[in-house]
Design a protein around this motif. Sequence first.
Motif, PDB file in Angstrom:
ATOM      1  N   THR A  52      18.070  16.000  21.361  1.00  0.00           N
ATOM      2  CA  THR A  52      18.018  14.730  20.661  1.00  0.00           C
ATOM      3  C   THR A  52      17.164  13.765  21.468  1.00  0.00           C
ATOM      4  O   THR A  52      16.835  14.021  22.628  1.00  0.00           O
ATOM      5  N   LYS A  53      16.819  12.639  20.865  1.00  0.00           N
ATOM      6  CA  LYS A  53      15.967  11.673  21.575  1.00  0.00           C
ATOM      7  C   LYS A  53      16.667  11.125  22.814  1.00  0.00           C
ATOM      8  O   LYS A  53      16.048  10.930  23.856  1.00  0.00           O
ATOM      9  N   SER A  54      17.972  10.874  22.714  1.00  0.00           N
ATOM     10  CA  SER A  54      18.687  10.328  23.874  1.00  0.00           C
ATOM     11  C   SER A  54      18.791  11.369  24.985  1.00  0.00           C
ATOM     12  O   SER A  54      18.674  11.029  26.173  1.00  0.00           O
ATOM     13  N   GLN A  55      18.982  12.640  24.639  1.00  0.00           N
ATOM     14  CA  GLN A  55      19.016  13.684  25.661  1.00  0.00           C
ATOM     15  C   GLN A  55      17.646  13.847  26.317  1.00  0.00           C
ATOM     16  O   GLN A  55      17.548  14.003  27.538  1.00  0.00           O
ATOM     17  N   ASN A  56      16.606  13.778  25.509  1.00  0.00           N
ATOM     18  CA  ASN A  56      15.251  13.897  26.040  1.00  0.00           C
ATOM     19  C   ASN A  56      14.953  12.749  27.004  1.00  0.00           C
ATOM     20  O   ASN A  56      14.391  12.952  28.083  1.00  0.00           O
ATOM     21  N   ARG A  57      15.337  11.533  26.612  1.00  0.00           N
ATOM     22  CA  ARG A  57      15.146  10.376  27.490  1.00  0.00           C
ATOM     23  C   ARG A  57      15.924  10.523  28.786  1.00  0.00           C
ATOM     24  O   ARG A  57      15.435  10.180  29.862  1.00  0.00           O
ATOM     25  N   ALA A  58      17.156  11.031  28.692  1.00  0.00           N
ATOM     26  CA  ALA A  58      17.979  11.208  29.888  1.00  0.00           C
ATOM     27  C   ALA A  58      17.351  12.222  30.837  1.00  0.00           C
ATOM     28  O   ALA A  58      17.325  12.010  32.058  1.00  0.00           O
ATOM     29  N   TYR A  59      16.837  13.331  30.303  1.00  0.00           N
ATOM     30  CA  TYR A  59      16.173  14.325  31.152  1.00  0.00           C
ATOM     31  C   TYR A  59      14.920  13.746  31.804  1.00  0.00           C
ATOM     32  O   TYR A  59      14.655  13.969  32.987  1.00  0.00           O
ATOM     33  N   MET A  60      14.125  13.000  31.044  1.00  0.00           N
ATOM     34  CA  MET A  60      12.908  12.408  31.610  1.00  0.00           C
ATOM     35  C   MET A  60      13.251  11.386  32.687  1.00  0.00           C
ATOM     36  O   MET A  60      12.620  11.352  33.746  1.00  0.00           O
ATOM     37  N   LEU A  61      14.259  10.554  32.429  1.00  0.00           N
ATOM     38  CA  LEU A  61      14.669   9.556  33.416  1.00  0.00           C
ATOM     39  C   LEU A  61      15.182  10.236  34.683  1.00  0.00           C
ATOM     40  O   LEU A  61      14.855   9.821  35.796  1.00  0.00           O
ATOM     41  N   GLY A  62      15.958  11.298  34.516  1.00  0.00           N
ATOM     42  CA  GLY A  62      16.451  12.039  35.678  1.00  0.00           C
ATOM     43  C   GLY A  62      15.318  12.636  36.497  1.00  0.00           C
ATOM     44  O   GLY A  62      15.343  12.604  37.728  1.00  0.00           O
ATOM     45  N   ALA A  63      14.310  13.177  35.826  1.00  0.00           N
ATOM     46  CA  ALA A  63      13.169  13.761  36.532  1.00  0.00           C
ATOM     47  C   ALA A  63      12.380  12.687  37.274  1.00  0.00           C
ATOM     48  O   ALA A  63      11.942  12.890  38.411  1.00  0.00           O
ATOM     49  N   ILE A  64      12.205  11.531  36.644  1.00  0.00           N
ATOM     50  CA  ILE A  64      11.465  10.441  37.286  1.00  0.00           C
ATOM     51  C   ILE A  64      12.225   9.927  38.504  1.00  0.00           C
ATOM     52  O   ILE A  64      11.637   9.706  39.574  1.00  0.00           O
ATOM     53  N   VAL A  65      13.545   9.754  38.360  1.00  0.00           N
ATOM     54  CA  VAL A  65      14.349   9.274  39.488  1.00  0.00           C
ATOM     55  C   VAL A  65      14.319  10.275  40.631  1.00  0.00           C
ATOM     56  O   VAL A  65      14.203   9.891  41.806  1.00  0.00           O
ATOM     57  N   ALA A  66      14.408  11.574  40.324  1.00  0.00           N
ATOM     58  CA  ALA A  66      14.349  12.592  41.370  1.00  0.00           C
ATOM     59  C   ALA A  66      13.000  12.559  42.087  1.00  0.00           C
ATOM     60  O   ALA A  66      12.934  12.640  43.321  1.00  0.00           O
ATOM     61  N   GLY A  67      11.923  12.429  41.334  1.00  0.00           N
ATOM     62  CA  GLY A  67      10.595  12.349  41.952  1.00  0.00           C
ATOM     63  C   GLY A  67      10.436  11.116  42.816  1.00  0.00           C
ATOM     64  O   GLY A  67       9.869  11.177  43.914  1.00  0.00           O
ATOM     65  N   LEU A  68      10.934   9.984  42.338  1.00  0.00           N
ATOM     66  CA  LEU A  68      10.854   8.760  43.128  1.00  0.00           C
ATOM     67  C   LEU A  68      11.713   8.845  44.391  1.00  0.00           C
ATOM     68  O   LEU A  68      11.328   8.316  45.443  1.00  0.00           O
TER      69      LEU A  68
END
Length: 90
Positions: A52-68
């Motif tokens: 879903t869009k919210s799950q996709n956003r959560a995965y992207m946010l998690g990946a960005i936070v991990a990279g940062l």
Amino acid sequence: MKKDDFEDDGRTIADMSGIERPSLFSFGRAAREKRKEKTAEAGAPAQEEGLTKSQNRAYMLGAIVAGLAITAVFIICGAIAIFIMTQIWK
């Protein structure tokens, strides 16, 4: 000279007849529809794919936070190393 004693007995190790080459440009809806049609033809129940869009956003946010977080660790370690070097070679 080496003698080749290989003899093909005709057995199939892995049947590759149902595998198709993926298209470079049909990775969107058309590819999903094609897969659904194939599963319907095979008699297997069609499964809903994707997030879903919210799950996709959560995965992207998690990946960005991990990279940062990893970037921050490298920057902090580099700053500490530079600080120690400037104190040693004063």
